[in-house]
Scaffold this motif. Structure first.
Motif, PDB file in Angstrom:
ATOM      1  N   GLU A   1       2.114  19.965  -5.926  1.00 49.11           N
ATOM      2  CA  GLU A   1       3.323  19.138  -5.963  1.00 49.11           C
ATOM      3  C   GLU A   1       3.083  18.109  -7.059  1.00 49.11           C
ATOM      4  O   GLU A   1       2.477  17.071  -6.836  1.00 49.11           O
TER       5      GLU A   1
ATOM      6  N   GLU B   1       7.913  25.322  -6.311  1.00 50.88           N
ATOM      7  CA  GLU B   1       6.507  24.928  -6.151  1.00 50.88           C
ATOM      8  C   GLU B   1       5.758  25.867  -5.214  1.00 50.88           C
ATOM      9  O   GLU B   1       4.610  26.228  -5.462  1.00 50.88           O
TER      10      GLU B   1
ATOM     11  N   TYR C   1      -1.098  25.171  -3.376  1.00 48.95           N
ATOM     12  CA  TYR C   1      -0.030  24.963  -4.351  1.00 48.95           C
ATOM     13  C   TYR C   1      -0.097  23.519  -4.839  1.00 48.95           C
ATOM     14  O   TYR C   1      -0.880  22.721  -4.318  1.00 48.95           O
TER      15      TYR C   1
END
Length: 121
Positions: A102, A28, A100
């Protein structure tokens, strides 16, 4: 994982871990500049949010964690919507690194912040 107590009452939990111990998390995040540890901090008492408790806890915990992991680099990934947490992390020296996702969380948009041992304040 650590249970956080204040004046005898539980107020939250904190955990830390080497990033490279969790391949799904590495996937990730993408490549990091160097080996790192990460941590999660959850303060469960709403009346303590924005009162300086998070930075105080991290200032006490991070020197121990840097020594424990024998690393000089830490990352943390709060949800972008968690403005109070981001502000708390920035107060002690964490800086924005990148965005990013998740995907397996209720709020998948996250920011990755990083801190080197020498930058902790």
């Amino acid at each position: 994982m650590l249970l956080i107590r204040m004046d005898g009452r539980p107020i939250g939990v904190m955990q830390s871990y080497r990033v490279d111990s969790y391949p799904d998390y590495v996937a990730e995040l993408g490549e990091l500049a160097e080996p790192a540890f990460s941590l999660d901090l959850f303060i469960g008492e709403l009346d303590l949010i924005g009162k300086g408790v998070g930075p105080e806890l991290l200032r006490a915990f991070l020197p121990v964690a840097f020594q424990r992991y024998q690393l000089d680099y830490c990352v943390i990934g709060p949800a972008r919507s968690n403005v109070a947490a981001i502000r708390a992390y920035e107060k002690i020296g964490f800086r924005y690194l990148k965005d990013y996702r998740e995907e397996d969380t209720s709020d998948p948009d996250h920011m990755l912040l990083d801190l080197r041992r020498a930058e902790l304040h």
